[in-house]
Enzyme design. Structure first.
Site, PDB file in Angstrom:
ATOM      1  N   HIS A  57      25.028  54.990 -76.804  1.00 59.30           N
ATOM      2  CA  HIS A  57      24.994  56.180 -77.646  1.00 59.30           C
ATOM      3  C   HIS A  57      23.924  55.996 -78.718  1.00 59.30           C
ATOM      4  O   HIS A  57      23.608  54.871 -79.108  1.00 59.30           O
ATOM      5  CB  HIS A  57      26.347  56.400 -78.317  1.00 59.30           C
ATOM      6  CG  HIS A  57      27.442  56.777 -77.369  1.00 59.30           C
ATOM      7  ND1 HIS A  57      28.590  57.382 -77.789  1.00 59.30           N
ATOM      8  CD2 HIS A  57      27.565  56.632 -76.021  1.00 59.30           C
ATOM      9  CE1 HIS A  57      29.382  57.601 -76.753  1.00 59.30           C
ATOM     10  NE2 HIS A  57      28.783  57.141 -75.671  1.00 59.30           N
ATOM     11  N   GLU A  59      23.925  56.363 -81.917  1.00 59.56           N
ATOM     12  CA  GLU A  59      24.338  55.596 -83.100  1.00 59.56           C
ATOM     13  C   GLU A  59      24.343  54.099 -82.824  1.00 59.56           C
ATOM     14  O   GLU A  59      23.860  53.300 -83.640  1.00 59.56           O
ATOM     15  CB  GLU A  59      25.739  56.004 -83.558  1.00 59.56           C
ATOM     16  CG  GLU A  59      25.871  57.460 -83.957  1.00 59.56           C
ATOM     17  CD  GLU A  59      26.363  58.363 -82.834  1.00 59.56           C
ATOM     18  OE1 GLU A  59      27.155  59.276 -83.132  1.00 59.56           O
ATOM     19  OE2 GLU A  59      25.953  58.167 -81.674  1.00 59.56           O
ATOM     20  N   CYS A  90      31.444  55.155 -81.555  1.00 56.45           N
ATOM     21  CA  CYS A  90      30.408  55.051 -82.573  1.00 56.45           C
ATOM     22  C   CYS A  90      31.008  54.869 -83.968  1.00 56.45           C
ATOM     23  O   CYS A  90      30.462  54.136 -84.790  1.00 56.45           O
ATOM     24  CB  CYS A  90      29.497  56.267 -82.523  1.00 56.45           C
ATOM     25  SG  CYS A  90      28.566  56.320 -80.965  1.00 56.45           S
TER      26      CYS A  90
END
Length: 154
Positions: A57, A59, A90
């Site tokens: 992801h 992040e 995240c």
């Protein structure tokens, strides 16, 4: 009183999100900054499809890059700008990284883990909760996601 997030950090997060969309990834972008210097320490867009990695992801990738840049496993005093409310994965990574603040764009009632879903930072088992501020450039962030998924359904 908090400082107002600066436009260049969100501009970079949106550039990362748009690049992710062009790669066929869900358009989310994230940027880790050092507010003391204004320096960008890490920036990334989603790469789960490209890397065949469900943890890739935006992040997480931006946090990894920032940790590598400072040579430390934690980022106290640093801030994260992201185009979408962080999911539970995240949110946990943000907590473990000890980020100071999180600024996000669109709220995510379905998959968010900060203001929605598990609300990780309100749990007594959460060891570090950053200051969280949502809704920055929300209309633009939501439109980017909506347009991406509309195109995918065609």
């Amino acid at each position: 009183m908090i400082e107002t997030p600066t436009a260049p950090f969100f501009a970079l997060a949106f550039a990362e999100a748009e690049a992710a969309a062009s790669r066929g990834e869900v358009p989310v972008g994230a940027v880790v900054t050092d507010p003391a210097t204004g320096r960008v320490l890490g920036a990334a867009g989603n790469r789960t499809e490209e890397l065949n990695d469900p943890t890739a992801h935006a992040e997480v990738l931006a946090i990894r890059a920032a940790c590598a840049a400072v040579g430390e496993p934690r980022l106290p005093g640093f801030d994260l700008y992201v185009t979408l409310e962080p999911c539970a994965l995240c949110a946990a990574a943000i907590s473990f990284a000890r980020l100071r603040r999180v600024y996000f764009g669109a709220y995510d009632p379905k998959g968010g883990g900060v203001e929605h879903g598990g609300r990780l930072y309100t749990r007594p088992t959460c060891h570090h909760a950053p200051d969280v501020y949502g809704g920055f450039h929300e209309t633009r962030a939501a439109a980017l996601l909506r347009d991406f998924f509309r195109e995918r359904r065609r």
